[in-house]
Design a protein around this motif. Structure first.
Motif, short mmCIF file in Angstrom:
data_model
loop_
_atom_site.label_atom_id
_atom_site.label_comp_id
_atom_site.label_asym_id
_atom_site.label_seq_id
_atom_site.Cartn_x
_atom_site.Cartn_y
_atom_site.Cartn_z
N LYS A 75 0.83 -1.20 0.00
CA LYS A 75 0.00 0.00 0.00
C LYS A 75 0.87 1.25 0.00
CE LYS A 75 -3.97 -2.17 2.24
NZ LYS A 75 -4.86 -2.20 3.42
N GLU A 79 -2.57 5.82 0.94
CA GLU A 79 -3.68 4.93 1.27
C GLU A 79 -3.74 4.70 2.76
OE1 GLU A 79 -5.41 0.56 -0.19
OE2 GLU A 79 -3.57 1.41 -1.04
N ASP A 80 -4.94 4.86 3.32
CA ASP A 80 -5.13 4.72 4.77
C ASP A 80 -5.19 3.24 5.14
OD1 ASP A 80 -5.62 5.10 7.42
OD2 ASP A 80 -7.67 5.87 7.18
N THR A 83 -8.24 2.33 8.23
CA THR A 83 -9.64 2.58 7.98
C THR A 83 -10.52 1.54 8.66
OG1 THR A 83 -11.31 2.81 6.24
CG2 THR A 83 -9.52 1.26 5.84
N PRO A 90 -4.75 -3.65 -2.28
CA PRO A 90 -4.33 -2.24 -2.29
C PRO A 90 -4.91 -1.51 -3.49
CG PRO A 90 -2.44 -3.72 -1.98
CD PRO A 90 -3.60 -4.57 -2.39
N SER A 91 -5.38 -0.29 -3.25
CA SER A 91 -5.93 0.50 -4.35
C SER A 91 -4.82 1.05 -5.25
CB SER A 91 -6.77 1.65 -3.80
OG SER A 91 -5.96 2.50 -2.96
N GLN A 92 -3.63 1.29 -4.67
CA GLN A 92 -2.48 1.78 -5.43
C GLN A 92 -1.25 0.94 -5.08
OE1 GLN A 92 -2.17 5.90 -4.36
NE2 GLN A 92 -4.03 6.50 -5.46
#
Length: 315
Positions: A75, A79-80, A83, A90-92
């Motif tokens: 991550k 990116e948090d 949360t 992972p989003s990114q």
């Protein structure tokens, strides 16, 4: 003129389908068949669902923390990871955290030190545990039972009980703050000796006796007969020794004082201290430490599973 005596075959009782009594009135013993195993197709629907639920639960407990660490290591900084609705994907995804680990600590130097310690421990356990296990299992000497009992007794004591005496011994030998001093106490483990003892004990005595009658000495019996039969257990000993040496933290922390001699487990604590607020780097360091263990297990896993069920010699 020779007379050939034949043994009459048992006659089955037509009414019951059993063997008829012999001349002495006692029916011959019938071979006991094995109890048939229940296949997964013969299970009920409820039992099958319960088994899959239990397997899934165990899988989540064992694999879940590893997947979470791996996901965190990929991550990015934007990116948090705290949360309320965590995500394993992972989003990114990025490998930037692994590069930062290499910049923060000399990770490759620490990996090299850990590999040296692990290699010494693996070699020592494979050689000396094999020799000790063979001697206890296949050789006859006075005090053999006492030696076996002493090995069993050492399993009761935790490692922390003898750590002070080990350090004093290593210091008196002049091996403090050296990688050899770190590896020396783990070069032979009582558990590995007992594993090899149990593997050698499964070899049939008739094979040993035949080798002795053919003039084979102890070394020839070990090299030509015993070792080919216990290759799986040797792989188990190698894997256990490598993991134990690679993951050890307390003993290297006591022995080593020079940063250049630190193993990877000690070096990672500096990573946690320097970047205590960034769990991404700590997760990346954990994954770096896991890679050699995965490689060793992948190479030896074929022998590992064989060693768990190793029995006698199969012809």
């Amino acid at each position: 003129m020779s007379t050939t005596t034949t043994t009459p075959e048992p006659v089955l009782d037509g009414a019951r389908g059993a063997a008829a009594p012999g001349p002495d009135g006692v029916p011959p013993r019938q071979p006991r068949g094995r109890r048939p195993r229940r296949g997964i197709d013969s299970m009920g629907a409820g039992e099958r669902v319960l088994r899959y639920v239990l397997l899934l639960f165990v899988l989540v407990i064992c694999i879940g923390p590893f997947l979470w660490q791996f996901s965190t290591s990929l991550k990015g900084s934007g990116e948090d990871i705290y949360t309320r609705s965590p995500s394993f994907v992972p989003s990114q995804p990025t490998i930037e955290n692994y590069l930062k680990v290499a910049d923060a600590i000399p990770v490759f130097s620490y990996i090299g030190n850990s590999l040296v310690v692990a290699a010494i421990d693996v070699g020592g356990n494979v050689i000396f545990a094999t020799l000790a296990g063979f001697a206890i299992a296949r050789l006859r000497f006075k005090g053999r039972g006492i030696v076996l009992g002493l090995f069993l007794a050492t399993l009761v004591l935790p490692g922390e009980v003898t750590i002070v005496s080990q350090f004093l011994t290593i210091r008196d030998l002049g091996l403090a703050d050296t990688l050899v001093g770190v590896a020396l106490p783990g070069m032979i483990a009582a558990l590995n000796v007992l594993l090899m003892f149990n593997a050698f004990r499964q070899i049939p005595d008739e094979i040993d006796q035949a080798a002795v009658m053919d003039g084979a000495n102890a070394w020839q019996r070990l090299r030509l007969i015993a070792l080919p039969a216990v290759r799986g257990t040797i792989a188990v000993v190698a894997i256990f020794s490598f993991i134990g040496a690679w993951d050890d933290f307390l003993w290297p922390l006591i022995v080593l004082t020079t940063p250049d001699n630190f193993t990877l487990t000690i070096g990672l604590q500096y990573l946690a201290g320097t970047f205590s607020n960034d769990q991404r780097l700590i997760a990346a360091g954990t994954m770096i430490a896991f890679i050699p263990i995965a490689i060793v297990f992948a190479v030896l896993q074929r022998f590992f599973f064989k060693g768990l069920e190793e029995g006698g010699v199969k012809g």
